[in-house]
Design a protein around this motif. Structure first.
Motif, PDB file in Angstrom:
ATOM      1  N   GLU A 112       0.798  -1.226   0.000  1.00 15.50           N
ATOM      2  CA  GLU A 112       0.000   0.000   0.000  1.00 15.50           C
ATOM      3  C   GLU A 112       0.831   1.278   0.000  1.00 15.50           C
ATOM      4  O   GLU A 112       0.585   2.203  -0.783  1.00 15.50           O
ATOM      5  CB  GLU A 112      -0.921  -0.015   1.226  1.00 15.50           C
ATOM      6  CG  GLU A 112      -1.917   1.108   1.294  1.00 15.50           C
ATOM      7  CD  GLU A 112      -2.887   0.898   2.446  1.00 15.50           C
ATOM      8  OE1 GLU A 112      -4.067   0.651   2.187  1.00 15.50           O
ATOM      9  OE2 GLU A 112      -2.450   0.958   3.618  1.00 15.50           O
ATOM     10  N   ASN A 139     -16.319  -1.568  -4.359  1.00 11.52           N
ATOM     11  CA  ASN A 139     -15.292  -1.312  -3.359  1.00 11.52           C
ATOM     12  C   ASN A 139     -13.900  -1.626  -3.895  1.00 11.52           C
ATOM     13  O   ASN A 139     -12.961  -0.836  -3.749  1.00 11.52           O
ATOM     14  CB  ASN A 139     -15.548  -2.148  -2.105  1.00 11.52           C
ATOM     15  CG  ASN A 139     -16.754  -1.668  -1.325  1.00 11.52           C
ATOM     16  OD1 ASN A 139     -17.053  -0.487  -1.288  1.00 11.52           O
ATOM     17  ND2 ASN A 139     -17.462  -2.590  -0.700  1.00 11.52           N
ATOM     18  N   GLU A 143     -10.516   1.014  -5.217  1.00 11.22           N
ATOM     19  CA  GLU A 143      -9.185   0.957  -4.626  1.00 11.22           C
ATOM     20  C   GLU A 143      -8.128   0.467  -5.612  1.00 11.22           C
ATOM     21  O   GLU A 143      -6.942   0.419  -5.281  1.00 11.22           O
ATOM     22  CB  GLU A 143      -9.207   0.064  -3.383  1.00 11.22           C
ATOM     23  CG  GLU A 143     -10.115   0.613  -2.299  1.00 11.22           C
ATOM     24  CD  GLU A 143      -9.692   0.238  -0.896  1.00 11.22           C
ATOM     25  OE1 GLU A 143      -8.513  -0.097  -0.701  1.00 11.22           O
ATOM     26  OE2 GLU A 143     -10.552   0.274  -0.009  1.00 11.22           O
ATOM     27  N   THR A 322     -11.167   0.071   4.657  1.00 11.84           N
ATOM     28  CA  THR A 322     -10.884  -1.005   3.714  1.00 11.84           C
ATOM     29  C   THR A 322      -9.499  -0.864   3.099  1.00 11.84           C
ATOM     30  O   THR A 322      -8.952   0.235   2.992  1.00 11.84           O
ATOM     31  CB  THR A 322     -11.934  -1.042   2.599  1.00 11.84           C
ATOM     32  OG1 THR A 322     -11.999   0.248   1.965  1.00 11.84           O
ATOM     33  CG2 THR A 322     -13.294  -1.399   3.163  1.00 11.84           C
ATOM     34  N   SER A 323      -8.965  -2.009   2.685  1.00  7.54           N
ATOM     35  CA  SER A 323      -7.647  -2.024   2.057  1.00  7.54           C
ATOM     36  C   SER A 323      -7.511  -3.292   1.226  1.00  7.54           C
ATOM     37  O   SER A 323      -8.063  -4.334   1.569  1.00  7.54           O
ATOM     38  CB  SER A 323      -6.547  -1.981   3.116  1.00  7.54           C
ATOM     39  OG  SER A 323      -5.256  -2.018   2.529  1.00  7.54           O
ATOM     40  N   GLN A 390     -17.561   2.741   3.824  1.00  8.73           N
ATOM     41  CA  GLN A 390     -16.181   2.273   3.732  1.00  8.73           C
ATOM     42  C   GLN A 390     -15.237   3.445   3.518  1.00  8.73           C
ATOM     43  O   GLN A 390     -15.482   4.286   2.649  1.00  8.73           O
ATOM     44  CB  GLN A 390     -15.998   1.269   2.597  1.00  8.73           C
ATOM     45  CG  GLN A 390     -16.604  -0.090   2.850  1.00  8.73           C
ATOM     46  CD  GLN A 390     -18.078  -0.114   2.502  1.00  8.73           C
ATOM     47  OE1 GLN A 390     -18.475   0.368   1.462  1.00  8.73           O
ATOM     48  NE2 GLN A 390     -18.891  -0.666   3.380  1.00  8.73           N
ATOM     49  N   PRO A 392     -11.268   4.217   2.609  1.00 10.34           N
ATOM     50  CA  PRO A 392      -9.982   3.622   2.248  1.00 10.34           C
ATOM     51  C   PRO A 392      -8.930   3.960   3.306  1.00 10.34           C
ATOM     52  O   PRO A 392      -8.794   5.120   3.698  1.00 10.34           O
ATOM     53  CB  PRO A 392      -9.641   4.279   0.907  1.00 10.34           C
ATOM     54  CG  PRO A 392     -10.948   4.802   0.387  1.00 10.34           C
ATOM     55  CD  PRO A 392     -11.751   5.177   1.599  1.00 10.34           C
ATOM     56  N   ASP A 395      -6.352   6.336   0.621  1.00  8.88           N
ATOM     57  CA  ASP A 395      -7.070   6.627  -0.613  1.00  8.88           C
ATOM     58  C   ASP A 395      -6.067   6.999  -1.700  1.00  8.88           C
ATOM     59  O   ASP A 395      -5.378   8.029  -1.597  1.00  8.88           O
ATOM     60  CB  ASP A 395      -8.066   7.767  -0.389  1.00  8.88           C
ATOM     61  CG  ASP A 395      -9.053   7.912  -1.535  1.00  8.88           C
ATOM     62  OD1 ASP A 395      -8.719   7.502  -2.664  1.00  8.88           O
ATOM     63  OD2 ASP A 395     -10.162   8.429  -1.303  1.00  8.88           O
TER      64      ASP A 395
END
Length: 439
Positions: A112, A139, A143, A322-323, A390, A392, A395
């Motif tokens: 990430e 979702n 991402e 979320t990821s 949700q 991120p 982001d």
């Protein structure tokens, strides 16, 4: 870098022996063609591609990747060689150096915090034309995009959530919190009776609740893409959003909900999972902020624990951070680009379906693919994923950082910085990073 290359080449030689049976002749640099002898004894050219990925931890997927690569190699004329090192041993740095040097890595996994630096150097091939991208749910698709390209195909989704020790709550006559007001009541009640409410670590315990309570309004807004764009131009300031989150964290520290005598240095010394999970699993705390992939770790620590995993409490409800667990990417400079894209398609189809079947997928990535929850303990979090808000964790549409910055500011708050000072500092960081982004 020299040590990494030496380790990688030895690993490649070993893996070549394992994957490419009958490999009779020597090869030149990885990614080039090699001469091999087929079963009929005829010499032919064979294309060798490299797949570079992290190899450590519960979520690396290295073992299952190797199995799928072995299967792929048995069915295709092009061949994949797997290489990798642990993230803790410098995976992110080595990946960037390898790509900068044009050293191959036709397909790779990106962590990430490396996405934005690698994007700035044009190290991602746009995967938006692949069928796998079109099949992603909303979702996952959101991402998988940075700027105007789809930089990856997500192989698995996770979320940072709230683990709740039901045994501890029952002891004090409490129920799992439905929102921030409930959460605060639980913490006040337990602290008043000598119980430390929240497990502490330098990452999850700081960034997760702070980001959730700072950005829930932004990501619940119907016009949040427009607000993101204004944040990227500097017309809106991120500190104005995060002030509420910093205030929530400061209150928790000051009231001793993480324990007494907490300061930045002490917090920064606590690695994720080392103390926070044992404290939660043993009942020394009631709440633990952490990722879904740590569920096995929690259960290994206490197999008899009665707990649930739910969304992070914010005013009016709960949210998830979320990821993407594994981001599958293609090097635009790959000599065998079509083969690399073919492998991504293969992996995103067969690997994903097999992972769902085995219960290895935490949260669904694709639309219209049968999905069963791997652990009923996380059903409250799953329901929030399906119908709630949700956020991120990082982001990719923001042109400045979030996760690392928030964590560092939380450490300063633990040392006495006010929530307003933290918000002002974040505004300065936003401005500096936006100016750097334009260069």
């Amino acid at each position: 870098m020299r040590k990494c290359k030496r380790v990688s080449l030895y690993a490649a030689a070993f893996l070549c022996a394992g994957f490419l049976s009958g490999c009779q002749a020597g090869s030149d640099n990885l990614g080039n063609q090699v001469t091999v002898q087929d079963d009929a004894g005829q010499m032919q050219e064979e294309r060798i591609l490299t797949f570079f990925a992290p190899v450590e931890g519960k979520s690396s997927g290295a073992v299952s990747y190797r199995e799928m690569i072995d299967r792929y190699n048995g069915e295709h004329s092009s061949k994949l060689v797997f290489e990798g090192i642990a993230t803790a041993d410098g995976y992110d740095r080595y990946l960037e150096e390898r790509l900068d040097a044009g050293a191959g890595d036709d397909v790779f996994i990106v962590n990430e915090d490396s996405v934005k630096p690698l994007y700035s150097k044009d190290h991602f091939y746009d995967l938006s034309a692949l069928p796998a991208f079109e099949k992603l749910n909303a979702n996952a698709k959101s991402e998988a995009v940075i700027g105007d390209i789809a930089y990856c195909i997500p192989m698995n989704m996770t979320a940072y959530a709230l683990y709740v020790n039901l045994d501890v709550l029952e002891k004090y006559g409490l129920t799992p919190p439905k929102d921030l007001e409930d959460f605060n009541t639980c913490c006040e009640t337990m602290k008043g009776q000598g119980q430390t409410p929240i497990s502490l670590s330098r990452w999850h315990a700081t960034a997760v609740p702070t980001i959730a309570n700072g950005l829930y309004k932004l990501y619940n807004a119907s016009d949040h893409p427009e607000q993101i764009e204004k944040l990227n131009t500097g017309e809106l300031q991120i500190g104005d959003y995060m002030l509420e989150g910093f205030g929530m964290f400061r209150e928790a520290v000051q009231k001793g909900w993480y324990g007494d005598g907490v300061n930045g240095k002490a917090v920064d010394a606590l690695r994720a999972g080392e103390q926070d999970i044992p404290d939660f699993a043993s009942g020394r705390t009631a709440f633990y902020f952490g990722p879904l992939e740590y569920i096995p770790w929690v259960e290994e620590t206490n197999s008899k624990l009665d707990y649930q995993v739910q969304g992070v409490p914010v005013p009016g409800g709960t949210v998830l951070l979320t990821s993407v667990v594994s981001r599958l990417c293609v090097n635009p400079e790959s000599e065998y680009l079509e083969d690399a894209l073919d492998f991504v398609t293969y992996l995103s189809d067969d690997y994903y379906r097999e992972s769902v079947k085995n219960g290895d997928v935490l949260l669904p990535v694709y639309e219209n693919v049968e999905f069963e929850l791997g652990n009923e303990r996380m059903r409250p979090a799953y329901e929030t994923y399906l119908s709630g808000v949700q956020i991120p964790a990082e982001d990719m549409q923001l042109k400045f950082g979030c996760w690392d910055t928030v964590r560092e500011l939380c450490l300063s708050i633990a040392d006495g910085m006010t929530d307003q000072e933290a918000a002002d500092q974040y505004n300065r960081i936003q401005k500096e990073q936006l100016e750097k982004y334009k260069q």
